[in-house]
Design a protein around this motif. Structure first.
Motif: not given
Length: 435
Positions: A179, A198-199, A221-222, A225-226, A232, A234, A257-258
């Motif tokens: 990450t 997105a990831v 990882l989150e 992303c933020r 994010l 999943v 996750p989003d």
């Protein structure tokens, strides 16, 4: 078998590993047309977490059909859909402090991934998607672009665009947090990696070889992303619905996750069913903008609701999965230690486990011998080098042990290059057969 040879496409795959005609299934057992019984450690590639023809769900489905309940309803409001959504919200989401809008795309996992990627791109106005080495997200073109496996990618027939692939957790070694690399390339406008919409990530990569990300890596990882305002996603299609011990595979990491994609065991009974969970402010679809004739399977709404109500009202089922998962882990570790000699390692989380072999040839020999002894089990990984355990979560302790005994004997024989037990030996007594 003649009809399958005559007119079924060469694309078939599982049928090549298990060349039988199967006629019946119940719980963790399947039967062929000669009456031979097999323990099923494939379970619909993770679709049958609650076993074949679960009697608790079957009764409710049969009652629904007998009452002429809606079979096909496009995205109309139906009683079956409403009751499923209420159960999912009250039993699954609220107790976990989760708030999501539910979208019902086409009925397969790749349909859910396609919807998630399209929504992320529409909301952010960006095209690029970050995916990971060894990831598997489906084989329709959008999801295939985020899939790593060259065998599947090579069949696309067109260029696969819109995704940048980065190393998954421990891909570069146990001491490297990948990450940090993601953060670096997203911070550098000259990295060549476009800022993504997105990831998308699997917390446990099933088809990629049972690679389990650590909770710390997922939290990092989150954070990345933020930091960069990236969504994010999943992909919980194979590792969700209890496979790792919790209903969602990301629960123990604490991330939120989003967007989450679900399918496979979501329907409970093996019926086609997929769902996208969307953070409420991201639900920016225009009416009908993403649709499909078979969006929302009403029969699956019935069995999905039954699965939630029967198994997830408290944490007893989750605890039992984790207990069984610990047993599987100990057995696999013991097999690796006893027969490995550097050729095997064990990996995974919960009841999502595997034996990593030095190559696909060894793994294939193990699964072939296991099948001859009455166990259906498959391989995964880039070179099919991982013996992959996907037995139903409801399997009895007795049959879980029996299946692992078969695997251990198969490993022993492959390592010894001899058949100490005749291949036709059946590990199960005829008296235990289901009539």
């Amino acid at each position: 078998m003649k009809i399958f040879d005559e007119i079924e496409s060469e694309v078939q795959s599982y049928a090549r590993s298990f060349p039988r005609v199967f006629t019946k299934a119940q719980g963790e057992y399947v039967y062929d047309n000669e009456g031979k019984r097999y323990l099923d450690f494939l379970a619909g590639a993770g679709t049958l977490n609650y076993g074949h023809n679960n009697p608790l769900f079957k009764k409710e489905l049969m009652d629904y059909i007998q009452q002429d309940g809606i079979t096909h309803g496009l995205d109309l409001h139906t009683k079956a859909k409403g009751e499923f959504m209420e159960a999912f919200n009250e039993i699954i989401l609220k107790p976990r402090g989760l708030e999501y809008i539910l979208q019902f795309p086409g009925p397969t996992g790749t349909n859910a991934v396609e919807a998630a990627l399209k929504l992320a791109r529409n909301v952010t106005g960006r095209e690029n998607i970050i995916s990971f080495t060894n990831g598997f997200h489906g084989v329709s073109l959008g999801s295939l672009a985020t899939t790593g496996n060259s065998h599947h990618r090579g069949a696309a027939g067109v260029s696969l665009n819109g995704s940048s692939r980065l190393p998954y957790d421990r891909y570069l070694g146990d001491d490297i947090d990948t990450t940090h690399y993601l953060d670096k390339v997203l911070s550098d406008s000259s990295s060549g990696i476009d800022l993504p919409a997105a990831v998308i990530v699997e917390t446990v990569q099933g088809e990629g070889g049972i690679n389990a990300a650590s909770a710390e890596w997922l939290r990092n990882l989150e954070l990345v992303c933020r930091k960069h305002d990236v969504l994010l996603i999943v992909d919980d299609i194979q590792s969700g619905c209890g496979r790792t011990g919790d209903y969602f595979s990301f629960e123990d990491s604490g991330i939120k996750p989003d967007i989450v994609t679900l399918s496979k065991s979501l329907g409970g009974f093996g019926l086609p069913f997929a769902m996208v969970m969307i953070r409420p402010d991201l639900d920016q679809w225009k009416p009908g903008e993403h649709n499909g004739t078979f969006r929302g399977n009403n029969h699956a709404f019935v069995t999905a609701k039954a699965a939630i109500e029967h198994y997830w009202r408290d944490d007893s089922f989750s605890k039992d999965i984790k207990r069984k998962g610990d047993y599987v882990a100990k057995r696999l570790d013991a097999i690796v230690e006893k027969y490995g000699e550097g050729n095997f390692t064990s990996k995974g989380r919960g009841m999502f486990r595997g034996i990593n072999c030095i190559n696909g040839e060894i793994a294939g020999k193990i699964t072939h011998k296991a099948f001859k002894k009455g166990l259906i089990i498959e391989t995964s990984g880039a070179d099919d080098q991982v013996v992959k355990f996907l037995c139903p979560l409801v399997i009895s302790d007795e049959n879980l042990k029996a299946g692992l005994d078969i695997v251990e004997e198969a490993v022993k024989q492959v390592c010894a290059a001899e058949d100490s037990i005749p291949e036709e030996t059946d590990y199960f007594d005829d008296e235990r057969a289901i009539s």
